[in-house]
Scaffold this motif. Structure first.
Motif, PDB file in Angstrom:
ATOM      1  N   HIS A 125      54.574  52.105  29.247  1.00 29.59           N
ATOM      2  CA  HIS A 125      55.145  52.132  27.900  1.00 29.59           C
ATOM      3  C   HIS A 125      56.581  51.618  27.977  1.00 29.59           C
ATOM      4  N   VAL A 126      57.053  51.011  26.894  1.00 29.46           N
ATOM      5  CA  VAL A 126      58.418  50.483  26.828  1.00 29.46           C
ATOM      6  C   VAL A 126      59.034  50.848  25.486  1.00 29.46           C
ATOM      7  N   LYS A 127      60.290  51.237  25.507  1.00 33.00           N
ATOM      8  CA  LYS A 127      61.056  51.471  24.285  1.00 33.00           C
ATOM      9  C   LYS A 127      62.354  50.684  24.382  1.00 33.00           C
ATOM     10  N   ILE A 128      62.639  49.865  23.364  1.00 37.11           N
ATOM     11  CA  ILE A 128      63.850  49.040  23.340  1.00 37.11           C
ATOM     12  C   ILE A 128      64.854  49.652  22.375  1.00 37.11           C
ATOM     13  N   THR A 129      66.134  49.658  22.747  1.00 32.41           N
ATOM     14  CA  THR A 129      67.176  50.189  21.869  1.00 32.41           C
ATOM     15  C   THR A 129      67.302  49.323  20.618  1.00 32.41           C
ATOM     16  N   PRO A 130      67.884  49.868  19.534  1.00 28.26           N
ATOM     17  CA  PRO A 130      67.972  49.119  18.266  1.00 28.26           C
ATOM     18  C   PRO A 130      68.648  47.756  18.392  1.00 28.26           C
ATOM     19  N   ASN A 131      69.618  47.613  19.298  1.00 30.72           N
ATOM     20  CA  ASN A 131      70.300  46.334  19.471  1.00 30.72           C
ATOM     21  C   ASN A 131      69.642  45.453  20.521  1.00 30.72           C
ATOM     22  N   ALA A 132      68.519  45.887  21.060  1.00 32.59           N
ATOM     23  CA  ALA A 132      67.764  45.134  22.070  1.00 32.59           C
ATOM     24  C   ALA A 132      68.598  44.828  23.305  1.00 32.59           C
ATOM     25  N   ASP A 133      69.540  45.737  23.660  1.00 33.08           N
ATOM     26  CA  ASP A 133      70.356  45.517  24.852  1.00 33.08           C
ATOM     27  C   ASP A 133      69.936  46.397  26.030  1.00 33.08           C
ATOM     28  N   TYR A 134      69.074  47.380  25.786  1.00 30.93           N
ATOM     29  CA  TYR A 134      68.522  48.207  26.860  1.00 30.93           C
ATOM     30  C   TYR A 134      67.042  48.452  26.583  1.00 30.93           C
ATOM     31  N   ALA A 135      66.302  48.644  27.655  1.00 26.45           N
ATOM     32  CA  ALA A 135      64.888  48.998  27.532  1.00 26.45           C
ATOM     33  C   ALA A 135      64.578  50.122  28.505  1.00 26.45           C
ATOM     34  N   PHE A 136      63.738  51.058  28.068  1.00 31.12           N
ATOM     35  CA  PHE A 136      63.291  52.176  28.888  1.00 31.12           C
ATOM     36  C   PHE A 136      61.801  51.988  29.171  1.00 31.12           C
ATOM     37  N   VAL A 137      61.424  52.040  30.432  1.00 32.73           N
ATOM     38  CA  VAL A 137      60.054  51.769  30.838  1.00 32.73           C
ATOM     39  C   VAL A 137      59.504  52.980  31.574  1.00 32.73           C
ATOM     40  N   LYS A 147      39.849  62.825  37.060  1.00 36.78           N
ATOM     41  CA  LYS A 147      41.088  63.208  36.374  1.00 36.78           C
ATOM     42  C   LYS A 147      41.880  64.276  37.125  1.00 36.78           C
ATOM     43  N   GLN A 148      41.600  64.469  38.406  1.00 38.12           N
ATOM     44  CA  GLN A 148      42.353  65.426  39.202  1.00 38.12           C
ATOM     45  C   GLN A 148      43.036  64.697  40.362  1.00 38.12           C
ATOM     46  N   ASP A 149      43.528  63.510  40.049  1.00 38.57           N
ATOM     47  CA  ASP A 149      44.220  62.720  41.056  1.00 38.57           C
ATOM     48  C   ASP A 149      45.673  63.161  41.153  1.00 38.57           C
ATOM     49  N   SER A 150      46.409  62.531  42.060  1.00 36.07           N
ATOM     50  CA  SER A 150      47.824  62.828  42.203  1.00 36.07           C
ATOM     51  C   SER A 150      48.598  62.218  41.049  1.00 36.07           C
ATOM     52  N   HIS A 151      49.543  62.966  40.489  1.00 37.18           N
ATOM     53  CA  HIS A 151      50.367  62.486  39.377  1.00 37.18           C
ATOM     54  C   HIS A 151      51.743  62.115  39.893  1.00 37.18           C
ATOM     55  N   LYS A 152      52.070  60.829  39.820  1.00 33.97           N
ATOM     56  CA  LYS A 152      53.392  60.356  40.226  1.00 33.97           C
ATOM     57  C   LYS A 152      53.844  59.294  39.232  1.00 33.97           C
ATOM     58  N   GLY A 153      55.142  59.239  38.984  1.00 37.02           N
ATOM     59  CA  GLY A 153      55.636  58.255  38.029  1.00 37.02           C
ATOM     60  C   GLY A 153      57.126  58.358  37.843  1.00 37.02           C
ATOM     61  N   GLY A 154      57.583  57.931  36.666  1.00 35.42           N
ATOM     62  CA  GLY A 154      59.003  57.972  36.394  1.00 35.42           C
ATOM     63  C   GLY A 154      59.385  57.167  35.174  1.00 35.42           C
ATOM     64  N   VAL A 155      60.691  56.981  34.996  1.00 33.34           N
ATOM     65  CA  VAL A 155      61.255  56.207  33.894  1.00 33.34           C
ATOM     66  C   VAL A 155      62.386  55.354  34.452  1.00 33.34           C
ATOM     67  N   ALA A 156      62.419  54.089  34.084  1.00 33.69           N
ATOM     68  CA  ALA A 156      63.477  53.178  34.520  1.00 33.69           C
ATOM     69  C   ALA A 156      64.254  52.662  33.320  1.00 33.69           C
ATOM     70  N   VAL A 157      65.539  52.385  33.526  1.00 31.73           N
ATOM     71  CA  VAL A 157      66.401  51.810  32.498  1.00 31.73           C
ATOM     72  C   VAL A 157      66.750  50.379  32.904  1.00 31.73           C
ATOM     73  N   PHE A 158      66.543  49.442  31.976  1.00 27.60           N
ATOM     74  CA  PHE A 158      66.884  48.042  32.214  1.00 27.60           C
ATOM     75  C   PHE A 158      67.917  47.588  31.191  1.00 27.60           C
ATOM     76  N   LYS A 159      68.892  46.833  31.657  1.00 26.28           N
ATOM     77  CA  LYS A 159      69.909  46.248  30.782  1.00 26.28           C
ATOM     78  C   LYS A 159      69.542  44.797  30.517  1.00 26.28           C
ATOM     79  N   ILE A 160      69.649  44.375  29.249  1.00 25.37           N
ATOM     80  CA  ILE A 160      69.269  43.033  28.839  1.00 25.37           C
ATOM     81  C   ILE A 160      70.524  42.292  28.374  1.00 25.37           C
ATOM     82  N   ILE A 161      70.776  41.137  28.952  1.00 23.61           N
ATOM     83  CA  ILE A 161      71.963  40.359  28.618  1.00 23.61           C
ATOM     84  C   ILE A 161      71.524  38.962  28.184  1.00 23.61           C
TER      85      ILE A 161
END
Length: 509
Positions: A125-137, A147-161
């Motif tokens: 999933h991705v969410k972009i800030t209102p000014n489209a200068d950052y994205a959260f993935v 459905k009983q597998d290992s659960h691993k993941g996270g969230v990353a922040v990307f800067k867009i220039i």
């Protein structure tokens, strides 16, 4: 009394110290300096959350235009579309053809998948800030059949220039922060821009995230999470500013923040998991409502209503913002039958009325009236493989967009993530007194073998596409300024020849 030094013993001590120094120097030369604790890494909640406020994900810069493919044949087969209605005066099926802008997407960055404690994760999933200068993935692990597998993941922040001009116009993307969860995965995220807070939902077997084994037949993995951000969009490292809450069902599937409330769906296509729609206050996380619904997939809200989508069948119910006043506006047998496939609902208000766009997997896309569920238009499934060539996600970009020649348009660009078929794009335009899906030129491409477009979102000139194990792709929206007109047969012959050999823009006509 003065003690004299035993020189023989001192010599052996000196030799030993010199040997240790020599070994240490050799090690430094071979392996580099001994590592110090990383001042940018923070461990929270006993290791359930690891924050790294520095770049950890490699981004590969690109600058190329993938070759577009037309979907006109499939577009013309839409039997219910008003664009296919018979002409009242002739009784024939011919219609006036209209096209959207001639978009050209430039691939500017690729972000490969990576591992969390030895297991590969995928972008969800991705969410972009209102000014489209950052994205959260967000990232999760691929679910196993039990459905009983290992659960691993996270969230990353990307800067867009945004960079360059003319033919070199584009953007750079860099990773500035990463939040890793060794025992939890994220399915979806949303962003509260006023308070700089992310809301994430997913699944975990970690008791920190509220995991409960209700019985041997059912596991409650679902949770939601408040993730605070700093002013520079890195992750806050004060543990008490985070909040984690338990939900029922195997998986939380979507989240929407609106006006102080969280709207969350849980349910993964399994009977008896007690999933549905949660509505929570974000000031104290008290429960406003819980509406139990099987196969809950996605939720969205507009100015006055919340909309819940279920699969098996494709169903959409409308509520007020407090979760009361249920009205069924769509229920079609045989649509959206896949148990675990990603589906997405989008509430959008056009010039004529409010609409719901539903990505229904093997059933394609439905554009319906948000008032009563009337089918306005649709797009068929993107291919013949009901497992892999499916419509997973839908996005509309109504922002102003500027191309490499400096031309600016404000269009309603419709984007679809169509699994292994990649992304498709169209426009939503007014046509014969209503709003319709309009074909664009060469309006699709895929991202190569091993990639499946699972989610797409866009703001301004930027498009993010999560392609599962194919990683993340960032695109820049370019376009030719307007649709090329018909050949200028009413002009001078010299003008016509210029157009024929050089094109309308190059000829200066």
């Amino acid at each position: 009394m003065i003690k004299y030094i035993d020189m023989k013993k001192f010599s052996w001590i000196l030799i030993a110290l010199c040997s240790m120094w020599f070994v240490s120097c050799n090690k430094d030369e071979k392996d580099g300096p001994s590592p110090n604790p990383d001042e940018n890494t923070f461990t929270l909640m006993g290791g359930s959350i690891i924050v790294k406020n520095s770049s950890v994900i490699k981004v590969t810069s690109r600058n190329e235009y993938p070759e577009g493919i037309s979907t006109e044949d499939a577009f013309n087969k839409r039997s219910l579309s008003r664009l296919r209605a018979k002409d009242a005066s002739t009784g024939t099926g011919s219609v006036e053809r209209t096209y959207g802008n001639d978009y050209r997407f430039k691939l500017i960055a690729e972000v490969p998948t990576f591992e969390v404690e030895g297991e590969e994760v995928q972008a969800t999933h991705v969410k972009i800030t209102p000014n489209a200068d950052y994205a959260f993935v967000s990232y999760n692990t691929k679910s196993a059949p039990d459905k009983q597998d290992s659960h691993k993941g996270g969230v990353a922040v990307f800067k867009i220039i945004l960079t360059g001009s003319g033919d070199n116009i584009g953007a750079t993307t860099e990773n500035i922060a990463f939040l890793k969860m060794p025992k939890a995965e994220i399915s979806a995220i949303d962003y509260d821009a006023n308070n700089k807070v992310l809301y994430a939902v997913g699944a975990s077997e970690d008791p920190t995230f509220g995991y409960k084994e209700a019985s041997k037949a059912r596991f409650d993995y679902a949770f939601y999470m408040r993730i605070p951000l700093n002013a520079n969009m890195t992750f806050n490292t004060t543990e008490e500013n985070y909040h984690v809450g338990h939900l029922t069902s195997f998986q939380a599937t979507s989240v929407k923040f609106s006006d102080g409330k969280l709207y969350i769906t849980t349910g993964d296509g399994t009977n008896g998991t007690k999933g549905g729609l949660y509505i929570l206050n974000t000031n104290d996380y008290s429960q406003v409502a819980f509406i139990q619904k099987e196969y809950a997939r996605s939720v969205d809200v507009n100015e006055g209503n919340a909309y819940l989508m279920q699969s098996q069948n494709a169903r959409i119910n409308k509520y007020d913002l407090a979760g009361t006043g249920e009205t069924s506006i769509y229920d079609v047998a045989g649509e959206s039958k896949q148990e675990d496939a990603k589906s997405e609902l989008l509430a959008w208000t056009g010039k004529q009325q409010a609409y719901i766009f539903a990505a229904l997997n093997e059933s394609g896309l439905r554009m319906i009236s948000a008032a009563d569920g009337t089918l306005i238009d649709y797009l068929p499934a993107p291919g013949n493989d009901p497992e892999n060539e499916v419509t997973n996600s839908v996005s509309i970009n109504s922002d102003k967009k500027k191309n490499s020649k400096g031309n600016e348009i404000q269009s309603n660009l419709l984007l679809l993530a169509n699994g292994e078929k990649g992304i498709y794009w169209y426009e939503i335009n007014e046509y014969n007194g209503t709003e319709q899906i309009i074909l664009c030129n060469n309006n699709s491409f895929n991202f190569g073998e091993g990639s499946s477009a699972n989610f797409v979102t866009s703001k301004g000139n930027i498009v993010f596409v999560a392609t599962g194990r194919g990683g993340l792709n960032v695109l820049y929206i370019d376009f030719n300024p307007g649709t090329p007109p018909e050949p200028p047969i009413t002009r001078e012959c010299t003008d016509f020849m210029k157009w024929l050999y050089t094109g309308w823009d190059a000829a200066g006509l």
